[in-house]
Scaffold this active site. Sequence first.
Site, PDB file in Angstrom:
ATOM      1  N   TRP A 136      34.515  -8.429 -16.175  1.00 47.17           N
ATOM      2  CA  TRP A 136      34.812  -7.442 -15.132  1.00 47.17           C
ATOM      3  C   TRP A 136      36.099  -7.897 -14.424  1.00 47.17           C
ATOM      4  O   TRP A 136      36.204  -9.037 -14.001  1.00 47.17           O
ATOM      5  CB  TRP A 136      33.632  -7.384 -14.160  1.00 47.17           C
ATOM      6  N   ASP A 217      26.139 -13.506 -12.328  1.00 50.21           N
ATOM      7  CA  ASP A 217      26.453 -12.211 -11.741  1.00 50.21           C
ATOM      8  C   ASP A 217      25.429 -11.225 -12.286  1.00 50.21           C
ATOM      9  O   ASP A 217      25.428 -10.917 -13.476  1.00 50.21           O
ATOM     10  CB  ASP A 217      27.881 -11.788 -12.126  1.00 50.21           C
ATOM     11  N   LYS A 253      23.710  -0.335  -8.858  1.00 54.73           N
ATOM     12  CA  LYS A 253      23.316   0.436 -10.043  1.00 54.73           C
ATOM     13  C   LYS A 253      21.809   0.635 -10.107  1.00 54.73           C
ATOM     14  O   LYS A 253      21.341   1.751 -10.301  1.00 54.73           O
ATOM     15  CB  LYS A 253      23.768  -0.249 -11.330  1.00 54.73           C
TER      16      LYS A 253
HETATM   17  N1  PGU Z   1      29.721  -7.494 -11.218  1.00 55.45           N
HETATM   18  C1  PGU Z   1      29.857  -6.721 -12.296  1.00 55.45           C
HETATM   19  C2  PGU Z   1      29.712  -7.339 -13.637  1.00 55.45           C
HETATM   20  C3  PGU Z   1      30.138  -5.363 -12.155  1.00 55.45           C
HETATM   21  O1  PGU Z   1      30.258  -4.610 -13.243  1.00 55.45           O
HETATM   22  C4  PGU Z   1      30.274  -4.802 -10.872  1.00 55.45           C
HETATM   23  C5  PGU Z   1      30.597  -3.352 -10.680  1.00 55.45           C
HETATM   24  C6  PGU Z   1      30.096  -5.653  -9.778  1.00 55.45           C
HETATM   25  C7  PGU Z   1      29.830  -6.995  -9.978  1.00 55.45           C
HETATM   26  C8  PGU Z   1      30.222  -5.207  -8.347  1.00 55.45           C
HETATM   27  O2  PGU Z   1      29.455  -4.180  -7.975  1.00 55.45           O
HETATM   28  P1  PGU Z   1      29.143  -3.846  -6.452  1.00 55.45           P
HETATM   29  O3  PGU Z   1      29.390  -2.406  -6.319  1.00 55.45           O
HETATM   30  O4  PGU Z   1      30.038  -4.669  -5.599  1.00 55.45           O
HETATM   31  O5  PGU Z   1      27.721  -4.232  -6.302  1.00 55.45           O
HETATM   32  N2  PGU Z   1      31.390  -2.767 -11.643  1.00 55.45           N
HETATM   33  C9  PGU Z   1      31.476  -1.346 -11.823  1.00 55.45           C
HETATM   34  C10 PGU Z   1      31.777  -0.568 -10.554  1.00 55.45           C
HETATM   35  C11 PGU Z   1      33.188  -0.342 -10.178  1.00 55.45           C
HETATM   36  C12 PGU Z   1      33.884  -1.593  -9.762  1.00 55.45           C
HETATM   37  O6  PGU Z   1      34.737  -2.054 -10.552  1.00 55.45           O
HETATM   38  O7  PGU Z   1      33.580  -2.126  -8.680  1.00 55.45           O
HETATM   39  C13 PGU Z   1      32.438  -1.056 -12.969  1.00 55.45           C
HETATM   40  O8  PGU Z   1      32.681   0.113 -13.241  1.00 55.45           O
HETATM   41  O9  PGU Z   1      32.852  -2.008 -13.646  1.00 55.45           O
END
Ligand code: PGU
Length: 407
Positions: A136, A217, A253
């Site tokens: 990510w 994570d 999510k």
């Molecule tokens: N860790 C991972 C692996 C993630 O995919 C995401 C969110 C988070 C942490 C953080 O999510 P929080 O909303 O702070 O709880 N990834 C999504 C959402 C968009 C973003 O980049 O924040 C995504 O689309 O990859």
Amino acid sequence: MESSSVFANIVRAPEDPILGVTVAYNKDSSPHKLNLGVGAYRTEEGKPLVLNVVRRAEQMLVNDSSRVKEYLPIVGLADFNKLSAKLIFGADSPAIQENRVTTVQCLSGTGSLRVGAEFLARHYHQLVIYIPNPTWGNHTKIFGLAGLSVKAYRYYDPATRGLDFQGLLEDLGAAPSGSIVLLHACAHNPTGVDPTIEQWEQIRQLMRSKGLLPFFDSAYQGFASGSLDADAGSVRMFVADGGECLAAQSYAKNMGLYGERVGALSMVCKTADVASRVESQLKLVIRPMYSNPPIHGASIVATILKDRDMYNEWTVELKAMADRIISMRQKLFDALSARGTPGDWSHIIKQIGMFTFTGLNTEQVAFMTKEYHIYMTSDGRISMAGLSSRTVPLLADAIHAAVTRVG
Ligand code: PGU
């Protein structure tokens, strides 16, 4: 006059690689546009979903006139913290029973990672963190800005579209002793490729033998398999050996609480005394950053987790979301097979979680956005949760055209 501004030299920053996709999508006036960028669940009708159980919890909170809006403690809502630790580590976790876990409520997954990173940068002896390649995109920035030195370990093999397990073992095996290692608890983002249980066990043994510190994570518990317990298997394996670790949890999510920013950071320590000293220092990290976390989202989560009925209702709704995503995988795979799209697309049904890492390149992605108004991240990741039966044919047409017309 612009030149008179003290900020006249500010350079325009690029949009975020993930959240910027939504910005571009919002500007597109096509009625057929489709946003498969951000990982956010949509219904078959393409609408955002508020879970019934969340609506029910909110009603209860609103109707309870004894509830006030006072500040929470620096570490957040006590019930929420206890229940969050139970959710990820398991109700019967010895670490919890022995009071070796400290949990602090943070601003969703991102905030939990950042608080953990700031703590480590201040108090941990080895300031190197290894993150998977790819990962990510925000991980690099979160850990780097907290003051850690960010290195990558091999994770994904584009040739097999699977795990580069040998590469992973070699890189972690060569990491300086004590290094921090970021692990996706399940549903690896963006690849959708997770280690098997046997591979996790080997990773655990290697990491423990070298004294590497695991930082999990967990942004997708329940979203990978539909089972909250199964998706926490990797984390529980590391806690069961009595060793230490960190875990960042997000309810964005799995409870659909994206904008409520609800999450938790847990640190599992060797003894209750260490855990309590760690917590005292976490408070010093949090206080000057945002003082204390917001009350509403954490109250929703605590209400649901503490009531057996509501908890069960949640697991059913969660499973339904996971199942819909899995069915979209099959539909997309079938649609590409029906079109005879060149290439092997079986990874679409093999990958796990919210995303498919398609293998489409930047040019093919740009083509699909320009010609088909389909929005996705430039690394070829699509959010399966944004698809519906109605939009699968459109996406399959676009992928077919991209693969056959753009090299
Ligand atoms: N860790 C991972 C692996 C993630 O995919 C995401 C969110 C988070 C942490 C953080 O999510 P929080 O909303 O702070 O709880 N990834 C999504 C959402 C968009 C973003 O980049 O924040 C995504 O689309 O990859």
